[in-house]
Write a protein that holds these residues in place. Structure first.
Motif, PDB file in Angstrom:
ATOM      1  N   PHE A  77      54.594  -5.710 -58.894  1.00 24.81           N
ATOM      2  CA  PHE A  77      53.268  -5.259 -58.482  1.00 24.81           C
ATOM      3  C   PHE A  77      52.603  -4.424 -59.574  1.00 24.81           C
ATOM      4  O   PHE A  77      51.394  -4.506 -59.786  1.00 24.81           O
ATOM      5  CB  PHE A  77      53.406  -4.453 -57.179  1.00 24.81           C
ATOM      6  N   LYS A  78      53.425  -3.645 -60.302  1.00 21.77           N
ATOM      7  CA  LYS A  78      52.855  -2.814 -61.377  1.00 21.77           C
ATOM      8  C   LYS A  78      52.189  -3.668 -62.450  1.00 21.77           C
ATOM      9  O   LYS A  78      51.079  -3.393 -62.884  1.00 21.77           O
ATOM     10  CB  LYS A  78      53.957  -1.957 -62.037  1.00 21.77           C
ATOM     11  N   THR A 100      45.865   4.045 -61.883  1.00 14.81           N
ATOM     12  CA  THR A 100      46.373   5.419 -61.886  1.00 14.81           C
ATOM     13  C   THR A 100      46.927   5.795 -60.509  1.00 14.81           C
ATOM     14  O   THR A 100      46.903   4.967 -59.585  1.00 14.81           O
ATOM     15  CB  THR A 100      45.237   6.384 -62.331  1.00 14.81           C
ATOM     16  N   ASN A 101      47.430   7.032 -60.406  1.00 17.41           N
ATOM     17  CA  ASN A 101      47.920   7.572 -59.125  1.00 17.41           C
ATOM     18  C   ASN A 101      48.965   6.696 -58.432  1.00 17.41           C
ATOM     19  O   ASN A 101      48.875   6.444 -57.225  1.00 17.41           O
ATOM     20  CB  ASN A 101      46.750   7.819 -58.153  1.00 17.41           C
ATOM     21  N   TRP A 102      49.962   6.235 -59.202  1.00 21.25           N
ATOM     22  CA  TRP A 102      51.059   5.473 -58.603  1.00 21.25           C
ATOM     23  C   TRP A 102      51.873   6.350 -57.661  1.00 21.25           C
ATOM     24  O   TRP A 102      52.124   7.517 -57.964  1.00 21.25           O
ATOM     25  CB  TRP A 102      51.994   4.939 -59.688  1.00 21.25           C
ATOM     26  N   PHE A 111      42.681   1.853 -58.512  1.00 21.56           N
ATOM     27  CA  PHE A 111      41.833   1.340 -59.597  1.00 21.56           C
ATOM     28  C   PHE A 111      40.632   2.260 -59.687  1.00 21.56           C
ATOM     29  O   PHE A 111      39.930   2.449 -58.687  1.00 21.56           O
ATOM     30  CB  PHE A 111      41.326  -0.069 -59.279  1.00 21.56           C
ATOM     31  N   VAL A 112      40.401   2.805 -60.869  1.00 16.39           N
ATOM     32  CA  VAL A 112      39.232   3.663 -61.050  1.00 16.39           C
ATOM     33  C   VAL A 112      38.227   2.958 -61.959  1.00 16.39           C
ATOM     34  O   VAL A 112      38.582   2.484 -63.037  1.00 16.39           O
ATOM     35  CB  VAL A 112      39.634   5.026 -61.652  1.00 16.39           C
ATOM     36  N   LEU A 113      37.000   2.892 -61.485  1.00 14.69           N
ATOM     37  CA  LEU A 113      35.929   2.246 -62.239  1.00 14.69           C
ATOM     38  C   LEU A 113      34.902   3.297 -62.622  1.00 14.69           C
ATOM     39  O   LEU A 113      34.410   4.017 -61.740  1.00 14.69           O
ATOM     40  CB  LEU A 113      35.195   1.238 -61.351  1.00 14.69           C
ATOM     41  N   GLU A 114      34.559   3.366 -63.900  1.00 13.71           N
ATOM     42  CA  GLU A 114      33.474   4.289 -64.241  1.00 13.71           C
ATOM     43  C   GLU A 114      32.144   3.548 -64.306  1.00 13.71           C
ATOM     44  O   GLU A 114      31.096   4.107 -64.060  1.00 13.71           O
ATOM     45  CB  GLU A 114      33.774   5.011 -65.549  1.00 13.71           C
ATOM     46  N   ASP A 115      32.236   2.278 -64.605  1.00 15.98           N
ATOM     47  CA  ASP A 115      31.021   1.487 -64.695  1.00 15.98           C
ATOM     48  C   ASP A 115      31.137   0.384 -63.645  1.00 15.98           C
ATOM     49  O   ASP A 115      32.155  -0.290 -63.577  1.00 15.98           O
ATOM     50  CB  ASP A 115      30.933   0.893 -66.103  1.00 15.98           C
ATOM     51  N   ASN A 116      30.124   0.230 -62.826  1.00 19.66           N
ATOM     52  CA  ASN A 116      30.204  -0.703 -61.709  1.00 19.66           C
ATOM     53  C   ASN A 116      28.872  -1.447 -61.573  1.00 19.66           C
ATOM     54  O   ASN A 116      27.919  -0.917 -61.018  1.00 19.66           O
ATOM     55  CB  ASN A 116      30.524   0.110 -60.449  1.00 19.66           C
ATOM     56  N   LYS A 172      47.412  -0.708 -51.586  1.00 16.73           N
ATOM     57  CA  LYS A 172      48.759  -0.476 -51.079  1.00 16.73           C
ATOM     58  C   LYS A 172      49.404  -1.830 -50.767  1.00 16.73           C
ATOM     59  O   LYS A 172      48.893  -2.606 -49.957  1.00 16.73           O
ATOM     60  CB  LYS A 172      48.654   0.356 -49.792  1.00 16.73           C
ATOM     61  N   LEU A 173      50.522  -2.093 -51.424  1.00 12.62           N
ATOM     62  CA  LEU A 173      51.264  -3.333 -51.174  1.00 12.62           C
ATOM     63  C   LEU A 173      52.010  -3.193 -49.857  1.00 12.62           C
ATOM     64  O   LEU A 173      52.829  -2.294 -49.699  1.00 12.62           O
ATOM     65  CB  LEU A 173      52.252  -3.570 -52.320  1.00 12.62           C
ATOM     66  N   THR A 174      51.716  -4.065 -48.893  1.00 17.53           N
ATOM     67  CA  THR A 174      52.394  -3.937 -47.598  1.00 17.53           C
ATOM     68  C   THR A 174      53.499  -4.975 -47.419  1.00 17.53           C
ATOM     69  O   THR A 174      54.426  -4.788 -46.668  1.00 17.53           O
ATOM     70  CB  THR A 174      51.392  -4.073 -46.432  1.00 17.53           C
TER      71      THR A 174
END
Lengths: 187, 187
Positions: A77-78, A100-102, A111-116, A172-174
């Protein structure tokens, strides 16, 4: 045997696909959201529809992604999350995301997006404060991952349209269904 | 005084704007159409909504077009039609259109598209034969032209989804409001 060529870079990948003007896309997406707000009365219902719409799109986009990116099986998954962030976002939206934030188990990350590109020119009126405008994106991720046998829950934890400093979705992987391959490894 | 630099070429213009993956756009547009078909019962009503959605988009896209294309005032409807076909379609969809079938008065013409990113992978089911799938495009043209003081009627006369050999939309100028400029020509 899996292909021996490595995956393309995000820039090469983005350069290799057909593209349309981002503003046209942004306005078209805005038109959908406006339409749903008019047709459905509850903001919560609009959020669900956008997510479902994204899911359907994701299940189809994954084929183009696999065909064009030269990405072969991801080990876990990583690695999958990294590929989505660096190649998936780039190929479709022209931007990259940061993973980030594993959590300790390696089954949840952000997932962090600065531009969207989805939100250029968008402001939410006071009456729409519960609207999750970008739900189509989280739906796309969920749909695409399901096609490669990973069931996930995807939720927004930060949203610049609501005053946060970035866009952050939590994945979140379920459940991971072991894939069956049509070939044996010792072929 | 109007700017002295000439308009950019279609390719330069398309290269200068932000872009997203065409398949993402196509699937997103498909999702709107599907949503409208579910929410509204009459195909005719869906056609109207797609046209209205396009109109709203067109009234906004015209600003980006004028800002980026370096196109200054067009002398007449004929020149305007050429600019849309060669630069407008290219800038937003990455394709060009052919302008043809002018009437004697120079107030009606056709845009013919051989390549149309909106319809990749689309097939109309039998239940949707009255659907004008590309109505968003005719709406965009109508909306954009209205912003530069040209009232038009835009209708589809050929549609490959209905078995025709190309996409052809007919644009009829119904009223031209003389523009007032904020400067005098002898400034």
């Amino acid at each position: 045997m899996p292909p021996l060529t490595g995956p393309k870079s995000g820039d090469a990948l983005f350069g290799s696909v057909e593209r349309v003007n981002a503003e046209l896309f942004t306005l078209t997406y805005g038109a959908i959201v406006r339409q749903l707000l008019t047709d459905l009365e509850e903001v919560e219902e609009v959020n669900k529809q956008l997510d479902q719409m994204g899911y359907n799109i994701g299940t189809q986009l994954v084929d183009e992604f696999l065909a064009k990116s030269n990405v072969s099986r991801c080990v876990d998954f990583k690695e999958t999350a990294d590929v989505i962030a660096k190649l998936g976002f780039k190929m479709f939206l022209g931007v990259t995301a940061t993973v980030t934030n594993w959590d300790a188990e390696g089954t949840s990350c952000s997932f962090v997006l600065e531009d969207n590109p989805l939100v250029d020119f968008v402001e939410l009126p006071d009456t729409c404060q519960g609207l999750q405008y970008c739900n189509v994106l989280s739906g796309v991720i969920r749909g695409a991952l399901e096609m490669v046998s990973m069931k996930t829950e995807v939720t927004w934890v930060r949203d610049m349209l609501r005053g946060d400093d970035a866009y952050e979705m939590r994945v979140k992987l379920t459940k991971q269904v072991p894939e069956e391959y049509p070939y044996k490894d010792d072929d």
